[in-house]
Design an enzyme around this catalytic site. Structure first.
Site, PDB file in Angstrom:
ATOM      1  N   HIS A 108       0.837  -1.209   0.000  1.00  0.00           N
ATOM      2  CA  HIS A 108       0.000   0.000   0.000  1.00  0.00           C
ATOM      3  C   HIS A 108       0.869   1.255   0.000  1.00  0.00           C
ATOM      4  O   HIS A 108       2.048   1.224   0.362  1.00  0.00           O
ATOM      5  CB  HIS A 108      -0.942   0.007   1.208  1.00  0.00           C
ATOM      6  CG  HIS A 108      -0.221   0.055   2.517  1.00  0.00           C
ATOM      7  ND1 HIS A 108       0.397   1.194   2.999  1.00  0.00           N
ATOM      8  CD2 HIS A 108      -0.003  -0.898   3.452  1.00  0.00           C
ATOM      9  CE1 HIS A 108       0.948   0.947   4.160  1.00  0.00           C
ATOM     10  NE2 HIS A 108       0.732  -0.319   4.467  1.00  0.00           N
ATOM     11  N   ASP A 403       3.788  -4.420   4.025  1.00  0.00           N
ATOM     12  CA  ASP A 403       5.214  -4.736   4.105  1.00  0.00           C
ATOM     13  C   ASP A 403       5.429  -6.129   4.697  1.00  0.00           C
ATOM     14  O   ASP A 403       6.369  -6.836   4.332  1.00  0.00           O
ATOM     15  CB  ASP A 403       5.973  -3.680   4.909  1.00  0.00           C
ATOM     16  CG  ASP A 403       5.510  -3.556   6.344  1.00  0.00           C
ATOM     17  OD1 ASP A 403       4.408  -4.039   6.670  1.00  0.00           O
ATOM     18  OD2 ASP A 403       6.235  -2.957   7.154  1.00  0.00           O
TER      19      ASP A 403
END
Length: 520
Positions: A108, A403
């Site tokens: 994102h 992540d």
């Protein structure tokens, strides 16, 4: 003598001035124009596009160096501010090769912090979208309008109730910012430009040919939609289904893996031991806590790096508190640098220890196995003389993740030296097919190396990270004998890796065996 002294003083003063100017320029070079931030901060390690064919602006693998990396410049690189021309090697191949499918995983974009530092003022950032505020993008206004028609799309699970645009004038915790939207409009447009000459998708693409999946967080859904709009401007909502991945590992129905959890626990213990043994870090946390009037353990629990990164990336001064009761002052860049330095040390130690790699292999097998299976289905659909499946196969897949998804994916692929996933990072898997052999003079020319040496209809894969071709850094293709002018890796290498070879690091030959193995 007096003249000589004056000359000496002038030289010293001039040298000092040059040093100050040099330092100022170095610092100014780090100031971002606009925002950014991460998913699991303790590991922070969570205009139009121009195709550039020159050398990379910034390598995804750090160049060999004798000095330690600068923690501040590394942090700005992590911000990934969208204020420069991007480079992309996606879509590049030997002549006449056919692109069969593309599978993309994105992290994102820029988001508001997940953690709040007690007694400090939260960063003032507007999370509504406006073409009059920087950073912007030529597609932003049309994107905003198009999202208003999203009710015509198909939404799995609870995704239908998740807002399709960030919409708070004072950002909420973890909310995607305008910078995050722009980052992925750029990413999508970049790949649109890269693949349009390959006719990857027909104009009348079917719902089955485009696969979109995301976790249930608004920042991943909104990032995915921004990317998709950049890639397929004004796409037909009725042909799009947003699929929900409940796990950040995108493991679907294959998430149960006890051994994976044990490897993660071992990795977390290693990380903790390294952190508490760092005396400079401990002293820095103590100094910061005293400035804020907090207990050190309170500051640690508030995970200050998450908020400080947001301040840094958005060009906002670090938090301050008024003087009183033995506290007062501002947090400093030097303190931030110590925390970032320790995070870089942790990444290096993580690679050395190898515990995270074992976790990563088991964490990302389900995703990699699905990726391999999709490639096989598309390849079968393109076999000569075969009647394609009605509606086609999944030609384009977009997975919008975090992540904590992408970092283990990079590790599982053997890309241990790759930079930690910045905001709006992307990993791309391309599937290619070699052309039919030519006849007559053209075939003779092929023997002299003017055409690729692949056999008829051979299948190949490429892996790219943030636009860089990292195929020959992966575990499955590192030792492959590359042919001249053939920067591709045989698909069979990737399939063998996913189905068997990747489990060697945990002394197993299959996912089931590796997951059920007891310690010792």
């Amino acid at each position: 003598m007096l003249a000589r002294n004056r000359f000496f003083l002038l030289v010293v003063a001039g040298g000092a001035a040059l040093a100050i100017i040099s330092l100022s320029l170095q610092f100014l070079n780090l100031i971002p124009i606009a925002p950014i931030l991460e998913e699991r901060p303790f590991q922070v390690a969570d205009g139009g596009v121009v195709m550039a064919l020159g050398k990379s602006r910034k390598r995804v693998f750090p160049m060999p160096h004798t000095e330690e990396p600068n923690p501040i410049s590394e942090a700005y690189s992590y911000c990934n501010t969208p204020n420069r021309t991007e480079q992309a090697w996606e879509g590049h191949s030997p002549a006449d090769y056919k692109l069969l499918s593309v599978q993309v995983m994105i992290r994102h974009g820029d988001r508001y912090p997940l953690y709040y530092i007690p007694k400090t003022k939260r960063p003032a950032i507007d999370c509504t979208l406006s073409t009059n505020r920087k950073p912007s993008h030529p597609l932003l206004d049309a994107f905003i309008r198009h999202m208003g028609q999203g009710g015509r799309g198909h939404w799995e699970s609870t995704l239908g109730s998740v807002p399709r645009l960030p919409n708070h004038s004072a950002c909420e915790t973890g909310e995607l910012t305008q910078t995050g939207v722009v980052q992925h409009l750029r990413n999508g447009q970049l790949l649109h430009q890269a693949y349009k000459r390959h006719s990857l998708l027909p104009s009348d693409w079917s719902p089955r040919q485009v696969w979109v999946e995301t976790t249930g967080k608004s920042r991943t859904l909104q990032s995915g939609l921004a990317f998709l709009y950049g890639f397929l401007p004004d796409f037909d909502w009725t042909r799009v289904t947003a699929r929900h991945q409940w796990s950040t590992l995108f493991c679907g129905s294959a998430c149960d893996c006890p051994a994976r959890n044990r490897h993660l626990e071992e990795e977390q213990r290693r990380q903790y031991r390294l952190r508490v043994s760092d005396t400079e870090l401990e002293r820095t946390y103590g100094d910061m806590a005293r400035t804020l009037g907090l207990l050190t353990r309170q500051l640690r629990a508030a995970n200050p790096i998450d908020s400080l990164l947001c301040h840094l990336c958005h060009g906002i001064s670090f938090p301050c508190v008024p003087a009183g009761a033995g506290a007062g002052g501002c947090l400093t860049m030097a303190q931030f640098a110590v925390i970032r330095r320790q995070q870089l040390d942790d990444e290096a130690d993580r690679r050395r220890a190898g515990l995270y790699h074992k976790y990563a292999v088991l964490a990302m097998y389900p995703y990699l196995n699905r990726t391999a299976a999709k490639m096989e289905r598309v390849a079968r659909d393109n076999e000569a003389g075969r009647q394609p499946r009605a509606g086609g196969e999944e030609v384009f897949t977009l997975s919008s993740a975090h992540d904590v998804t992408m970092a283990p994916l990079l590790s599982a692929l053997g890309l241990e030296e790759a930079r930690f996933p910045r905001f709006a990072a992307r990993v791309v898997f391309e599937l290619w097919k070699s052309p039919p052999a030519t006849q007559g003079p053209a075939k003779k020319r092929a023997g002299r190396g003017e055409k690729s040496k692949a056999k008829d209809g051979e299948l190949f894969v490429r892996v790219l990270y943030n636009g860089e071709d990292v195929t020959f850094h992966t575990s499955f293709c590192r030792s492959h004998d590359r042919h001249a002018r053939l920067p591709l890796c045989p698909l069979k290498n990737f399939l063998s890796f996913v189905r068997r070879d990747m489990f060697g690091v945990v002394n197993a030959t299959s996912y089931q065996e590796a997951c059920s193995r007891r310690p010792g």
